[in-house]
Design an enzyme around this catalytic site. Structure first.
Site, short mmCIF file in Angstrom:
data_model
loop_
_atom_site.label_atom_id
_atom_site.label_comp_id
_atom_site.label_asym_id
_atom_site.label_seq_id
_atom_site.Cartn_x
_atom_site.Cartn_y
_atom_site.Cartn_z
N ASP A 49 0.84 -1.21 0.00
CA ASP A 49 0.00 0.00 0.00
C ASP A 49 0.87 1.26 0.00
OD1 ASP A 49 0.86 -0.16 2.61
OD2 ASP A 49 -1.10 0.14 3.52
N SER A 50 2.19 1.08 0.05
CA SER A 50 3.10 2.21 -0.16
C SER A 50 2.88 2.81 -1.55
CB SER A 50 4.57 1.77 0.00
OG SER A 50 4.83 0.64 -0.82
N ASP A 88 -1.21 -6.12 -0.44
CA ASP A 88 -1.50 -5.53 0.87
C ASP A 88 -2.99 -5.28 1.06
OD1 ASP A 88 0.34 -5.03 2.87
OD2 ASP A 88 1.12 -3.21 1.93
N LYS A 118 -1.32 -9.39 2.67
CA LYS A 118 -0.53 -8.99 3.85
C LYS A 118 -1.37 -8.03 4.68
CE LYS A 118 3.11 -5.97 3.67
NZ LYS A 118 2.59 -4.86 4.51
N GLU A 120 -1.21 -5.56 8.46
CA GLU A 120 -0.38 -5.01 9.53
C GLU A 120 -0.98 -5.32 10.90
OE1 GLU A 120 0.32 -0.83 8.97
OE2 GLU A 120 1.09 -1.11 6.93
N GLU A 187 9.38 -4.42 10.11
CA GLU A 187 9.74 -3.10 9.54
C GLU A 187 10.22 -2.16 10.64
OE1 GLU A 187 6.84 -1.15 7.02
OE2 GLU A 187 8.11 0.65 6.83
O1 KIV Z 1 3.52 -1.16 1.61
C1 KIV Z 1 4.68 -1.59 1.53
O2 KIV Z 1 5.41 -1.31 0.60
C2 KIV Z 1 5.14 -2.43 2.62
C3 KIV Z 1 6.61 -2.76 2.63
C4 KIV Z 1 7.36 -1.58 3.06
C5 KIV Z 1 6.91 -3.94 3.47
O3 KIV Z 1 4.39 -2.82 3.46
#
Ligand code: KIV
Length: 274
Positions: A49-50, A88, A118, A120, A187
């Site tokens: 989600d970055s 994510d 994924k 968090e 992280e």
């Molecule tokens: O969103 C993302 O890119 C991430 C990575 C930094 C692990 O969660």
């Protein structure tokens, strides 16, 4: 006989089995063209989600939607055939209940064709991880610095800098592993704590700004390629694509302004008569 060459994707058991056997190579990826370039060289691509910040210029990841994740997930799936693709779960799509998380994660899997999601959080989402994995959705965990909690944490801060913080973070790591996650991202974590967790839990730890002793590493691809003018301090830049792109665009602009043809050849020129 079929002329189609099928490449088998890396599987969840293969990633889990890499624990203490071989380092797991991971990168983020958000679009088809770069997925093609990365595919043979990495075990796992994360549609993180970055992408809210990297692709869409947002300030943080909180505005990223499920539709955005699905769109980029589809692009990465189209561009890859080998790496395991993880998408994510964005803020607000899984925290409410295991049932809501399952519904949204199933949509991600169905509409992108990716292998896993994924999410968090540690102990607080362990029940959700167990709910999803027991119903066929592999989950990658993410603990330590969790960007979706930025407002609660008051900024991006390295976790575990004092030993007093360690037991809670170790408990998160154990909770995620015991709930059935197949790997966990560590992280922004103090190096000795990340190394300790890596020794303590049975699933691969994937570090980002954590420890070289993690079972694998992940970086945001644009950071390591030099496309981000302000990358996090811990990132090694393996290329300087930002300056290269600027130089190329400058040269192109100069050609256009000087009326120099910027194509390799003028494919549309008229044939000479006779
Ligand atoms: O969103 C993302 O890119 C991430 C990575 C930094 C692990 O969660």
């Amino acid at each position: 006989m079929s002329a189609v060459v099928q490449t088998k994707r890396v599987t969840v058991p293969e990633i889990r089995g890499a624990k203490s056997a071989r380092p797991v190579v991971c990168l983020t990826c958000y679009h088809a063209h770069t997925a093609r370039l990365l595919d043979e060289h990495v075990d796992l691509m994360l549609v993180g989600d970055s992408l809210g910040m990297v692709m869409h210029g947002m300030e943080n990841t909180l505005g990223v939607t499920l539709d955005m994740m699905i769109l980029h997930g589809q692009a990465v799936m189209r561009g890859s055939r080998h790496a395991l693709i993880v998408v994510d779960m964005p803020f607000g799509s899984y925290e409410e209940s295991p049932q809501v998380a399952f519904r949204n994660a199933a949509r991600v899997i169905r509409e992108t064709g990716c292998t896993a999601v994924k999410m968090e959080g540690g102990a607080r989402i362990a029940e959700t991880i167990a709910y999803l994995t027991s119903r066929g959705i592999p989950v990658m965990g993410h603990i330590g610095l969790t960007p979706q909690m930025i407002q609660v944490m008051g900024g991006f801060k390295t976790q575990g800098r004092t030993e007093a913080e360690w037991p809670a973070i170790e408990a998160d790591a154990r909770a995620v592993a015991e709930a059935g996650a197949f790997a966990v991202v560590l992280e922004g974590m103090a190096e000795p704590l990340a190394a300790k967790i890596t020794r303590e839990i049975a699933i691969p730890t994937i570090g980002i700004g954590a420890s070289a002793e993690c079972d694998g590493q992940i970086l945001v691809m644009e950071d390591m390629l030099g496309l981000n003018p302000n990358p996090p301090k811990f990132v090694r830049q393996y290329a300087k694509l930002g300056p290269d792109i600027e130089a190329a665009v400058k040269a192109y602009a100069a050609d256009v302004r000087a009326r120099r043809f910027p194509g390799a050849e003028n494919v549309y020129s008229m044939k000479k008569a006779g």
